[in-house]
Design a protein around this motif. Structure first.
Motif, mmCIF file in Angstrom:
data_model
loop_
_atom_site.group_PDB
_atom_site.id
_atom_site.type_symbol
_atom_site.label_atom_id
_atom_site.label_comp_id
_atom_site.label_asym_id
_atom_site.label_seq_id
_atom_site.Cartn_x
_atom_site.Cartn_y
_atom_site.Cartn_z
ATOM 1 N N SER A 135 42.536 36.316 41.012
ATOM 2 C CA SER A 135 42.757 36.190 42.458
ATOM 3 C C SER A 135 42.332 34.799 42.910
ATOM 4 N N PRO A 136 43.218 33.830 42.830
ATOM 5 C CA PRO A 136 42.856 32.473 43.231
ATOM 6 C C PRO A 136 42.684 32.366 44.746
ATOM 7 N N ILE A 137 41.874 31.424 45.140
ATOM 8 C CA ILE A 137 41.701 31.108 46.565
ATOM 9 C C ILE A 137 42.443 29.800 46.826
ATOM 10 N N ASP A 150 38.965 31.529 38.718
ATOM 11 C CA ASP A 150 38.361 31.743 37.407
ATOM 12 C C ASP A 150 39.442 32.352 36.519
ATOM 13 N N LEU A 151 39.882 31.602 35.524
ATOM 14 C CA LEU A 151 41.013 32.006 34.696
ATOM 15 C C LEU A 151 40.592 32.708 33.398
ATOM 16 N N LYS A 199 48.984 37.728 42.854
ATOM 17 C CA LYS A 199 49.171 38.559 44.037
ATOM 18 C C LYS A 199 48.511 37.933 45.266
ATOM 19 N N SER A 200 47.569 37.024 45.035
ATOM 20 C CA SER A 200 46.911 36.321 46.143
ATOM 21 C C SER A 200 47.689 35.054 46.464
ATOM 22 N N THR A 201 48.137 34.935 47.698
ATOM 23 C CA THR A 201 48.931 33.783 48.114
ATOM 24 C C THR A 201 48.307 33.142 49.355
ATOM 25 N N HIS A 202 48.883 32.041 49.762
ATOM 26 C CA HIS A 202 48.412 31.348 50.965
ATOM 27 C C HIS A 202 49.620 30.836 51.735
#
Length: 211
Positions: A60-62, A102-103, A192-195
């Motif tokens: 889940s990247p920010i 964190d990959l 699934k996390s987008t901006h």
């Protein structure tokens, strides 16, 4: 009668070997060993593939944007550079983005490398879906698996086909990755996390002259 000449004895021994069944036996045994070894390697490769093929870990990247500008064609408005694709009829966007992730969950013993790329997706009047790659990176297994980019610039141009970026209020940034295994199929995954962000309603050059 055995000759006293060692060369003649060696020649006779070689002729006896070639005319006997020994050579055929050696070749047949070598072929059997090679065939068995190939099957064992194929089985090991298949087990390696099965051990990780059903693993679908997510991260889940920010993602954020600190700056966003639009230039009316001719990227010289910000970069000072022009090329063959510069066109006054095309909008060109510029953004500074933040990316933290964190990959490590994406790596396992069967992953050789990870290809990351950040895409922008949006809809315009002329196209139902526009998608372009703005940034990418390759991370090998064993390298640092944490990303922490702040106010990073895109590696590739954000050029729209025609107008449509100005005052656009729904540009979505998505982190994608391609898992490259030692053995198995390539997996293409979207986070699934987008901006989402919006571009301003004025071209950059117009804002600059007013200041």
């Amino acid at each position: 009668m055995k000759s006293s000449n060692p060369l003649e004895n060696m020649q006779k021994a070689l002729d006896d070997f070639l005319t006997s069944g020994s050579l055929k036996a050696v070749l047949q045994r070598g072929n059997n060993i090679f065939s068995f070894s190939t099957k064992v390697l194929a089985a090991c490769a298949f087990m390696c593939f099965l051990s990780t093929t059903f693993i679908t870990n997510q991260v889940s990247p920010i993602i954020g944007t600190s700056k966003a500008y639009v230039v009316r064609g001719q990227g010289s408005g910000l970069t000072g550079d022009r090329d063959y694709y510069d066109n006054k009829e095309n909008d060109q966007g510029f953004i500074n983005f933040d990316l933290k992730a964190d990959l490590s969950p994406l790596f396992n013993w069967n992953v050789k490398a990870l290809y990351l790329y950040l895409t922008a997706e949006y809809i315009t009047e002329t196209n139902t879906l526009n998608e372009m790659v703005l940034w990418d990176k390759i991370i090998l297994n064993g390298e640092k698996m944490e990303l922490d980019l702040k106010a990073a610039k895109t590696k590739y141009y954000f050029r729209n086909d025609g107008k449509g970026l100005l005052n656009h209020n729904n540009i979505t940034l998505i982190l994608n990755w391609n898992v490259q295994p030692n053995m198995g199929d390539l997996k293409w995954v979207k986070s699934k996390s987008t901006h989402s962000f919006e571009f301003p309603g004025e071209y950059y050059s117009m804002k600059k002259r007013k200041n």
